[in-house]
Motif scaffolding. Structure first.
Motif, short mmCIF file in Angstrom:
data_model
loop_
_atom_site.label_atom_id
_atom_site.label_comp_id
_atom_site.label_asym_id
_atom_site.label_seq_id
_atom_site.Cartn_x
_atom_site.Cartn_y
_atom_site.Cartn_z
N MET A 246 0.84 -1.21 0.00
CA MET A 246 0.00 0.00 0.00
C MET A 246 0.86 1.24 0.00
N ASP A 247 0.43 2.28 -0.70
CA ASP A 247 1.12 3.56 -0.64
C ASP A 247 0.83 4.22 0.70
N ALA A 248 1.76 5.07 1.13
CA ALA A 248 1.59 5.73 2.43
C ALA A 248 0.70 6.96 2.33
N ASP A 249 0.29 7.34 1.12
CA ASP A 249 -0.42 8.61 0.97
C ASP A 249 -1.94 8.46 0.92
N MET A 250 -2.45 7.25 1.24
CA MET A 250 -3.88 6.94 1.28
C MET A 250 -4.51 6.91 -0.11
N GLN A 251 -3.68 6.88 -1.16
CA GLN A 251 -4.28 6.71 -2.49
C GLN A 251 -4.75 5.27 -2.66
N ASP A 252 -4.25 4.39 -1.79
CA ASP A 252 -4.74 3.02 -1.73
C ASP A 252 -5.56 2.93 -0.45
N GLU B 239 -7.14 11.38 -4.22
CA GLU B 239 -5.91 12.16 -4.29
C GLU B 239 -5.10 11.98 -3.03
N ARG B 240 -3.80 12.20 -3.14
CA ARG B 240 -2.91 12.01 -1.98
C ARG B 240 -3.32 12.96 -0.86
N VAL B 241 -3.32 12.48 0.42
CA VAL B 241 -3.81 13.30 1.52
C VAL B 241 -2.88 14.45 1.88
MG MG Z 1 0.52 8.53 -4.47
#
Ligand code: MG
Ligand code: UDP
Length: 313
Positions: free
Chosen positions: A91-97, A198-200
């Motif tokens: 998982m990406d760390a930016d909550m895009q997942d 979108e990234r948080v």
């Molecule tokens: Mg991202």
């Protein structure tokens, strides 16, 4: 049943606290054993300090810290090499997942009909139109010229059974292109569509040129079609040359032979030169990749971790 989550992080100090709160909230509702493997990919900000804080307050958190930035592909590989769960997800760390999708993904795997549940964005809102256009063209092209079947909009976020993870670890090539590797190893995959998020916080680590290079790498890693461009353009040019020869002979016989045509001769010379350089360039790309593979350098080097892990892999 235990879930391992692999989180590659590169300069994610803004997004990490938000991600951590959300993912632990979701995992707690699921009531299953879990581990979160954060891979600090040589961040230059406070990412490592934040990860150490998580590890202190939560025994399920493991962090692996690279000695420098090795790239997301290497971070994912390190995660796969060290994950111990029955189900593993990146998982990406930016909550895009979105972590909120996890319960549904686990449910899908529990039915036993699938080996992995992968996610697919159904829209690309919030992304520059030129980037989306190139991305769509890229997926069309790579699916035509390679046997790694890659779904448009596919993200790296997928939950897999450990058998599939073993297959990925066994693909130990240095030049990694995970989207291709996932497709190449096969297995039954369920595609879960979701709306793009979108990234948080923080900024994307990709710019247009990096993405373009990534796309070219993907093609070279999974297709030999570009290599045959040289042969085909050679055959095409020979054909054109034969026609030109006939035209010149007929012209000579019917109209005599005035010296003319410097401009067209130059065009032909420059054109052929360009094609030759282009083809040598393609071969050079493959040669460079082969050179890299033969060196057998490690994918990653871990300088710090809170658990016993495979330090070099
Ligand atoms: Mg991202
Ligand atoms: N990432 C990484 N190493 C890098 C670049 C990115 O580990 O060299 C991580 C990053 O921290 C994030 C994920 O890969 O968790 C996806 O990156 P990003 O969100 O920047 O990519 P995008 O979503 O814009 O494609």
């Amino acid at each position: 049943m235990k879930i391992s989550l692999i989180i590659p992080c590169f300069n994610e100090q803004e997004a990490l606290p938000l991600f951590y709160d959300e993912v632990t909230r979701v995992l707690d509702t699921m009531q299953c054993a879990y581990e979160i493997l954060f891979v600090n990919d040589g961040s230059r900000d406070e990412t490592l300090t934040i990860l150490k804080g998580f590890a202190e307050k939560n025994e399920h958190v493991t962090y692996l810290s690279f000695s420098r930035n090795f790239g997301k592909e290497a971070a994912m590989y390190a995660g796969f090499c060290n994950a111990s769960g029955d189900y593993v997800a990146v998982m990406d760390a930016d909550m895009q997942d979105p972590p909120a999708l996890l319960p549904e993904m686990v449910k899908m795997l529990e039915t036993g009909d699938y080996d992995s549940v992968a996610t697919r964005r159904v829209n690309r809102e919030g992304e520059p139109p030129i980037r989306s256009w190139f991305a769509r063209k890229f997926y069309k092209l790579i699916n035509r010229i390679s046997d790694a079947d890659i779904v448009d909009g596919a993200r790296d976020f997928r939950l897999m059974k450990w058998e599939m993870v073993d297959a990925i670890v066994a693909m130990s090539e240095y030049n990694r292109f995970s989207k291709g590797i996932f497709g190449w190893i096969g297995f039954k995959t369920y595609w879960l569509p979701y709306q793009n998020v979108e990234r948080v916080a923080g900024e994307t680590k990709w710019n247009f040129w990096k993405l373009l290079k990534y796309a070219f790498d993907g093609i070279i890693n999974f297709s030999e079609v570009p290599l045959s461009i040289a042969s085909w353009s050679g055959i095409g040019m020979a054909f054109v040359a034969a026609i030109m020869l006939v035209v010149i002979i007929i012209r000579r016989l019917c109209f005599g032979d005035p010296v003319a045509g410097w401009a067209s001769t130059m065009c032909v010379i420059v054109f052929i030169g360009a094609i030759q350089l282009f083809c040598i360039g393609i071969m050079g790309q493959y040669l460079a990749k082969t050179y890299n593979e033969t060196k057998k350098r490690p994918h990653y080097i871990i300088s710090e971790s809170n658990k016993e892990v495979k330090k070099i892999g």
